[in-house]
Design an enzyme around this catalytic site. Structure first.
Site, PDB file in Angstrom:
ATOM      1  N   THR A 151       0.942  -1.206   0.193  1.00 49.20           N
ATOM      2  CA  THR A 151      -0.082   0.231   0.021  1.00 49.20           C
ATOM      3  C   THR A 151       0.818   1.063  -0.053  1.00 49.20           C
ATOM      4  O   THR A 151       1.987   1.210   1.070  1.00 49.20           O
ATOM      5  CB  THR A 151      -1.180   0.235   1.310  1.00 49.20           C
ATOM      6  OG1 THR A 151      -1.772  -1.509   1.073  1.00 49.20           O
ATOM      7  CG2 THR A 151      -1.420   1.517   1.227  1.00 49.20           C
ATOM      8  N   ASP A 191      -2.191  36.368  25.068  1.00 45.64           N
ATOM      9  CA  ASP A 191      -2.227  37.013  25.444  1.00 45.64           C
ATOM     10  C   ASP A 191      -2.429  38.623  24.718  1.00 45.64           C
ATOM     11  O   ASP A 191      -3.064  39.613  24.206  1.00 45.64           O
ATOM     12  CB  ASP A 191      -1.871  37.773  26.649  1.00 45.64           C
ATOM     13  CG  ASP A 191      -1.469  38.830  27.636  1.00 45.64           C
ATOM     14  OD1 ASP A 191      -3.035  38.939  28.196  1.00 45.64           O
ATOM     15  OD2 ASP A 191      -0.466  39.800  27.289  1.00 45.64           O
ATOM     16  N   CYS A 204      -4.266  -6.656  16.474  1.00 42.90           N
ATOM     17  CA  CYS A 204      -5.457  -6.099  16.080  1.00 42.90           C
ATOM     18  C   CYS A 204      -5.662  -4.305  15.638  1.00 42.90           C
ATOM     19  O   CYS A 204      -4.352  -4.181  16.946  1.00 42.90           O
ATOM     20  CB  CYS A 204      -7.255  -5.948  17.542  1.00 42.90           C
ATOM     21  SG  CYS A 204      -8.220  -4.501  16.841  1.00 42.90           S
TER      22      CYS A 204
END
Length: 579
Positions: free
Chosen positions: A145, A534, A320
């Site tokens: 891939t 700030d 998994c």
């Protein structure tokens, strides 16, 4: 059916012969009581327990190997814009280790290996790896891939080496949207890679497309139309959560929604037969040369037929994709483990694979502690930690697994035996040169970045004031953080880097002392970030301060250099940075 399990002297798990396990719903775990006297079973009735089969009868014959953590894109659904933590080169699997582990898996029955990343083509020896994998007896398929950016240069050599199947990731057919999604240019090269793959005979060319609502879901029908005259297999993937991609469920487009969208234009859009272990649900428009698939990991998981396991670039086995539990095969291999013990370790990991993946955002059992040790775990009930480097599983498993990883130190240093806050006594520690580096990000938007760069913020020079504020805060850390020691710093340095929408803050602190200076570095980054807020809040309050992390610590007992500290810039090359 009862299966009796024991660990013999060789370290190999064994089971008594029983009828073959039937795969299919309903999936029910097997009880595995310990066999107290394995010699009581006649030898002809004993056979090895298949390390690739889990407790639900799923046999894992498909191994995905990550060759690299690096990537030449920054896809929004995959990683944050500043990149991801990179593992030190020595901690990654070497080429020989990749082939060795692949050989172990193939000998046990793995017949398909897919090379992934990161981006696998950034690996300098990718061609040699494929050649060596193809020489493994019993391995039928080597797939890869890729994002396709380097295929016009590399694919002929990869095919000659034996690459059987190629998947190319492409999430849009519009060049401007490609650049927006990947944060890089490269659409034309990815398309050229697809066309070259077709010319070289890859049929079909598989195209992976992650679909995100209000971003590229308007192109679903465009991708289907692409299959009319091209023998491509376009696979729509449901948007999934990964670390750093700011996943939200309202960005996900479900499998059913995508089918309905396509049917509104092609009412005869028809499902095709699927194999027993296919993750992609195949469909096509009759008469079109190509087809379409849907990978519905989120809305309709395919856990019951999952036959996939993953080996990470640093050698951890993941049973998994969505789980955080990992076992370091790299550490086991480097400890000169025998093949029998390695198979035992693999089998124990696979046998604790869950029936289905847990909720993506709240995993039930294991959470990886990624900020400290690669192979350290935070174990949650019903799994408990026992002894040194042992993981104890629920009682019905009666199994112990060596993790081949570092010792776990889970005691809080600033809490005494009664649970009260306590300042650490460093009086007996040696004086050493200590350094620490920290990093943070302030996202302000393109408008404020331009004002800062042009020094047009009303309150003055933002970068200079933030730098001074950070240095002052580092010197006063012990006044802000109650249990920090008052340290005589030798130096504090702060660097601020602007990109299109963010300010990256880097701070490093140094001292010769008896305790570390990580809190001083982190305080410097934090106060510098607050100062930026700030000074810029009058322009916009849509400012976020995020990912303030320690990236390096040296000189003390606990040292590490975990993160890549180089900021991602627009001038970064797309071509591979070789491992």
């Amino acid at each position: 059916m009862r299966v009796r399990v024991s660990t013999l002297k060789s370290g190999v798990l064994w089971k008594s012969v029983a009828p073959p396990l039937q795969v299919g719903p309903p999936l029910r775990p097997l009880h595995t009581p310990v066999l107290s006297n394995p010699s009581s079973i006649p030898n002809e009735r004993i056979q090895p327990l298949d390390p690739l089969t889990d407790l639900f009868g799923r046999r894992h014959t498909y191994l995905r190997i990550s060759l690299s953590e690096k990537c030449n894109l920054r896809c929004k659904y995959c990683m944050p814009s500043e990149g991801v933590p990179l593992t030190k080169r020595d901690d990654l699997l070497s080429t020989d280790e990749i082939i060795k582990l692949a050989d172990v898996f193939v000998k046990q029955g793995v017949n398909k290996i897919r090379l992934t990343g990161g981006e696998p083509t950034v690996r300098r020896d990718i061609v040699q790896i494929i050649e060596r994998l193809k020489s493994l007896q019993g391995l039928e398929t080597v797939a890869m891939t890729t994002n396709g950016l380097t295929l016009t240069r590399q694919l002929p050599s990869l095919q000659k080496a034996g690459l059987d199947i190629i998947n190319i990731s492409l999430d849009t057919l519009k060049p401007n949207k490609y650049e927006l999604m990947t944060r890089r240019k490269g659409f034309e090269r990815a398309m050229a890679g697809i066309h070259l793959a077709k010319q070289l005979g890859y049929n079909p060319v598989k195209i992976n497309c992650v679909v995100m609502k209000d971003f590229n879901d308007d192109e679903i029908c465009d991708f289907v139309e692409f299959t009319e005259n091209h023998s491509a297999d376009v696979r729509f993937i449901e948007y999934m959560p990964f670390s750093g991609n700011s996943w939200k469920d309202d960005k996900m487009v479900s499998y059913k929604t995508m089918v309905d969208t396509i049917k509104s234009r092609w009412p005869n859009f028809t499902p095709l037969p699927n194999g027993p272990n296919d993750t992609s649900k195949a469909w096509h428009v009759p008469g079109f040369k190509g087809q379409v698939g849907f990978i519905s990991s989120m809305s309709e998981h395919f856990c019951g037929s999952c036959n996939r396991i993953r080996l990470t670039a640093d050698g951890n086995l993941k049973v998994c994709l969505f789980g955080n539990a990992e076992v370091s095969l790299r550490d086991a291999l480097r400890s000169n483990i025998s093949d029998d013990d390695l198979n035992c370790l693999i089998g124990a990991a696979i046998r604790r694979k869950n029936k289905q993946h847990a909720d993506m955002l709240r995993h039930k059992f294991l959470q990886r502690d990624s900020l400290k040790h690669t192979n350290r775990y935070q174990i949650k009930s019903p799994i408990t930690l026992t002894g040194r480097n042992l993981i104890k599983f629920p009682n019905n498993y009666k199994t112990f697994v060596r993790t081949y990883s570092s010792d776990v130190h889970d005691k809080l240093s600033h809490v005494d035996e009664t649970g009260r806050a306590n300042m650490v006594d460093v009086g007996e520690k040696k004086i050493t040169n200590r350094t620490a580096k920290a990093k943070g990000i302030v996202t302000v938007g393109a408008r404020i970045i331009k004002l800062i760069a042009d020094n047009e913020i009303k309150k003055g020079d933002v970068l200079t004031v933030a730098q001074i504020a950070g240095i002052m805060a580092a010197k006063r850390t012990s006044d802000i953080i109650p249990l920090c020691h008052n340290i005589a710093l030798s130096s504090v340095n702060i660097k601020l880097v602007l990109n299109e929408t963010q300010i990256l803050i880097f701070a490093d602190a140094h001292c010769a002392g008896q305790t570390g200076v990580e809190m001083e570095a982190l305080t410097a980054v934090t106060v510098a970030a607050l100062t930026i807020y700030d000074m810029c809040k009058s322009v916009s309050h849509s400012i976020s301060i995020e990912k303030i992390i320690l990236i390096q610590k040296t000189g003390g007992k606990s040292q590490y250099n975990k993160y890549n500290t180089e900021p991602i810039t627009d001038s970064e090359m797309f071509y591979p940075t070789y491992v």
